[in-house]
Structure formats: C-alpha cells, structure tokens
Design a protein around this motif. Sequence first.
Motif, PDB file in Angstrom:
ATOM      1  N   VAL A   1       5.871  -6.950   7.946  1.00 29.16           N
ATOM      2  CA  VAL A   1       4.638  -6.193   8.138  1.00 29.16           C
ATOM      3  C   VAL A   1       4.906  -4.743   7.762  1.00 29.16           C
ATOM      4  O   VAL A   1       5.878  -4.161   8.237  1.00 29.16           O
ATOM      5  CB  VAL A   1       4.179  -6.243   9.613  1.00 29.16           C
ATOM      6  N   VAL A   2       4.091  -4.187   6.886  1.00 29.76           N
ATOM      7  CA  VAL A   2       4.233  -2.767   6.558  1.00 29.76           C
ATOM      8  C   VAL A   2       2.875  -2.097   6.750  1.00 29.76           C
ATOM      9  O   VAL A   2       1.901  -2.435   6.079  1.00 29.76           O
ATOM     10  CB  VAL A   2       4.720  -2.549   5.108  1.00 29.76           C
ATOM     11  N   TYR A   3       2.816  -1.169   7.687  1.00 31.95           N
ATOM     12  CA  TYR A   3       1.563  -0.464   7.970  1.00 31.95           C
ATOM     13  C   TYR A   3       1.421   0.754   7.067  1.00 31.95           C
ATOM     14  O   TYR A   3       2.358   1.535   6.933  1.00 31.95           O
ATOM     15  CB  TYR A   3       1.539   0.030   9.421  1.00 31.95           C
ATOM     16  N   GLY A   4       0.256   0.910   6.475  1.00 32.84           N
ATOM     17  CA  GLY A   4      -0.040   2.138   5.749  1.00 32.84           C
ATOM     18  C   GLY A   4      -0.628   3.139   6.724  1.00 32.84           C
ATOM     19  O   GLY A   4      -1.648   2.880   7.352  1.00 32.84           O
ATOM     20  N   VAL A   5       0.019   4.272   6.881  1.00 32.42           N
ATOM     21  CA  VAL A   5      -0.419   5.258   7.863  1.00 32.42           C
ATOM     22  C   VAL A   5      -0.841   6.531   7.147  1.00 32.42           C
ATOM     23  O   VAL A   5      -0.154   7.018   6.249  1.00 32.42           O
ATOM     24  CB  VAL A   5       0.710   5.573   8.871  1.00 32.42           C
TER      25      VAL A   5
ATOM     26  N   GLN B   1     -10.202   5.267  -1.072  1.00 27.77           N
ATOM     27  CA  GLN B   1      -9.795   6.284  -0.093  1.00 27.77           C
ATOM     28  C   GLN B   1      -8.303   6.201   0.214  1.00 27.77           C
ATOM     29  O   GLN B   1      -7.675   7.201   0.514  1.00 27.77           O
ATOM     30  CB  GLN B   1     -10.578   6.106   1.202  1.00 27.77           C
ATOM     31  N   ASP B   2      -7.795   4.968   0.173  1.00 24.58           N
ATOM     32  CA  ASP B   2      -6.387   4.790   0.488  1.00 24.58           C
ATOM     33  C   ASP B   2      -5.588   4.847  -0.805  1.00 24.58           C
ATOM     34  O   ASP B   2      -5.962   4.241  -1.802  1.00 24.58           O
ATOM     35  CB  ASP B   2      -6.180   3.454   1.201  1.00 24.58           C
ATOM     36  N   ASP B   3      -4.494   5.563  -0.777  1.00 23.65           N
ATOM     37  CA  ASP B   3      -3.692   5.810  -1.963  1.00 23.65           C
ATOM     38  C   ASP B   3      -2.994   4.530  -2.425  1.00 23.65           C
ATOM     39  O   ASP B   3      -2.117   4.014  -1.736  1.00 23.65           O
ATOM     40  CB  ASP B   3      -2.658   6.897  -1.623  1.00 23.65           C
TER      41      ASP B   3
ATOM     42  N   ASP C   1      -6.757  -0.507   7.909  1.00 24.87           N
ATOM     43  CA  ASP C   1      -6.471  -1.873   7.499  1.00 24.87           C
ATOM     44  C   ASP C   1      -5.773  -1.933   6.155  1.00 24.87           C
ATOM     45  O   ASP C   1      -5.907  -2.888   5.417  1.00 24.87           O
ATOM     46  CB  ASP C   1      -7.763  -2.696   7.510  1.00 24.87           C
ATOM     47  N   TYR C   2      -5.022  -0.895   5.841  1.00 30.62           N
ATOM     48  CA  TYR C   2      -4.213  -0.872   4.630  1.00 30.62           C
ATOM     49  C   TYR C   2      -2.808  -1.302   5.030  1.00 30.62           C
ATOM     50  O   TYR C   2      -2.071  -0.516   5.617  1.00 30.62           O
ATOM     51  CB  TYR C   2      -4.211   0.553   4.065  1.00 30.62           C
TER      52      TYR C   2
ATOM     53  N   GLU D   1      -1.489   9.919   1.687  1.00 30.56           N
ATOM     54  CA  GLU D   1      -2.607  10.848   1.857  1.00 30.56           C
ATOM     55  C   GLU D   1      -3.912  10.080   1.737  1.00 30.56           C
ATOM     56  O   GLU D   1      -4.078   9.267   0.843  1.00 30.56           O
ATOM     57  CB  GLU D   1      -2.578  11.910   0.750  1.00 30.56           C
ATOM     58  N   ARG D   2      -4.812  10.348   2.616  1.00 33.86           N
ATOM     59  CA  ARG D   2      -6.124   9.710   2.542  1.00 33.86           C
ATOM     60  C   ARG D   2      -7.049  10.552   1.685  1.00 33.86           C
ATOM     61  O   ARG D   2      -7.147  11.756   1.858  1.00 33.86           O
ATOM     62  CB  ARG D   2      -6.686   9.603   3.953  1.00 33.86           C
TER      63      ARG D   2
END
Length: 322
Positions: A126-130, A107-109, A165-166, A204-205
């Motif tokens: 820390v890098v958040y995937g949004v 689901q997560d790119d 949690d990506y 994009e999810r």
Amino acid sequence: MGKPSLCIVIPCYNEQEVLPITAPQFKRELELLQERGYIADDSCILFVNDGSSDTTWEIIESLAKSDPVFRGICLSRNRGHQNALLAGLMECRGFCDVSISIDCDGQDDIGAMEDMLRAYLDGCDVVYGVRSSRATDTFFKRTSAQMFYKLMNGMGVETVYNHADYRLLSRRVLDELSRFEEVNLFLRGMVPLVGFKSTSVYYERHERLAGESHYPLSKMLALALNGITSLSVKPIRLITGLGFIVSLISFIGVIWAVIVSLLGHSVAGWASMVSIVCFIGGIQLLGIGIVGEYVGRIYLEAKRRPRFIVSERTFDEEDDER
Ligand code: UDP
Ligand code: MG
C-alpha cells in the motif's frame, strides 16, 4: 517475477471538460513508466463512468476505441465517488498486478506514480499519496478539509493525514479488500484496516484543470459521517459518557433540591427549571439522533444491496482473465 502490470483506476463523474485534457497525460505517464522499466507493456488505464449525465461516457468509449491502453466501465447510475472507485478497483483485479487510483481532474500530481511504483517494487503493498501542501486550494476548501481530518481522527477513525484517494494498492490488497462487504464505503479508512506493509509518498496538489468540484460542503459532511459511522462507535461511547456526567450532576441536583426544600427555603425557580429541562431535552435528542444514524446504517447494511452495478464495458470481461 516479471514486470508488474499496472492499472490506473480513474472515477469520472461529469468530467467532459477535463477528461480530454487529462487522458493523454495519464497515457504519457504510463508510457514513461514503461520506458523506465517499472511496469509491463500490458498496463492500462481504467475509467469508471459514475453515471455521468454529460458526454463523459462517449469520450471514454472513443478513447477506448482509439487506443487499447484505455478501458472503460460504465455504472448503471451515479453511485458516488467511493462506490465508483471501488467498482474500478474490483474490476481491475481481473487484469493487473497493481493498481493506482487517482481523480481525473489533474489535481493530483501524476509524477508521484513513479515514487509509488518504486515503493511497491521495494515490497510495499500500500502506498498512500499525501499532499505536501494545499497552497492552491481555496481557503474554504483547505480549512474544511483540515477540519475533516481532525474530526475523523477525533472520532476514532484511523486515516492518513492529507491523503485522499490517490494510492497504490497491490493485487493481494485488492483481493483482501474485496472481502470487506460493507455498503457504507469509506475507502480511506478501510485500507489501513487491510494492513500489509505501507508507506507514503508526498506530492504537490494542483488546481483542478477544468470543470468544477463535486465535493461541496454537504457532500464532504456526508462523507465524514459515513466514515465515522462505518468505522467507529466512538460517538455512541461519547454520548454514554455525557449521559453519565449529566446523570451525576442531576443526582447532586436532586439532593440539593431536597435539602433546600427541607430547610424551607424553596422558592419558585422557573428559570432554572426551564434551563434544565431544555438542556436535558437537547442532549436526549442529540443522543437519539446519533444512535439513529447507526441504526440507519445497520438497516442499509442489512439489506446487502450491491454497491455498484456495471452496465457496460469497453472490453470483454473474460478476455483478460489470468
Ligand atoms: N466523482 C465520482 N462520482 C461522484 C462525484 C465525483 O466519480 O459522484 C469523481 C470525480 O469525477 C473526480 C473524483 O471523483 O474524478 C473527485 O471529485 P472532485 O474532483 O469533484 O472532488 P475534489 O477533488 O474537489 O474533492
Ligand atoms: Mg478534484
């Protein structure tokens, strides 16, 4: 400093339909990142089998046998997504400089990993995937998820909006995270508490490639409750405020009742009595319930039970320790 060694951490629970599709995708992405010079050649993919009842672990084992880039650990039973993820993150500290956690359902790119690594090489820990949009999610999932973030923020838990949690975590963040010993896990809320320089990358999810979501409304509510109670005491404070307001109103009511009876106007006010009793009773129960939630968490925390138990590994634990 040489190139960092990356470990992609992937929790899997009953994912036999989707794992054979996504595992090669993760591998291809890892090779791509190696070719482009972002990461070291000993980077790897770590699957965490969260006590699946289907053939997920067999698939992971055969992947590990076919290619050393795949590694797997097996938890002794199903402990839930957050615990499985933590197990993987704690495990990979033994052999990597940087970790990226991602779901195994595609689901997560995965393309966002390159952006994450670029941010890491620029000095972020820390890098958040949004998620930039939720267009592919169902209406229900979208609205319930949005309510989830609103509720969390309203209750005083600092989270990154639309980030699940990506995320990329550096080795030193993982080491600091290991000092957070709470049993009620809500990693999304804990990572901001660790601190260090952070940033977000947007992606994009997509839709799940196969299989079904393991997060029905009930589990999502449980996650929200865990997140709120483990990271904030705002609900208790709200009750205190509510109790204060109700007491104030009751105090005015008492004065009013005394005056009315002194003036000799007192009539049998059944309806008002019943509604007041019900109202106060309801608020008291709610208050006890919320306080009880916290007492329950304290009980569970006080036991200090292990958060996960690793029963099997596809590799030697000491082998790679550096
Ligand atoms: N998962 C897990 N343990 C569980 C439930 C889920 O390890 O008890 C994993 C699952 O295999 C997936 C990730 O957590 O990789 C997210 O789950 P899912 O895709 O079902 O949730 P959604 O994306 O629908 O929120
Ligand atoms: Mg999913």
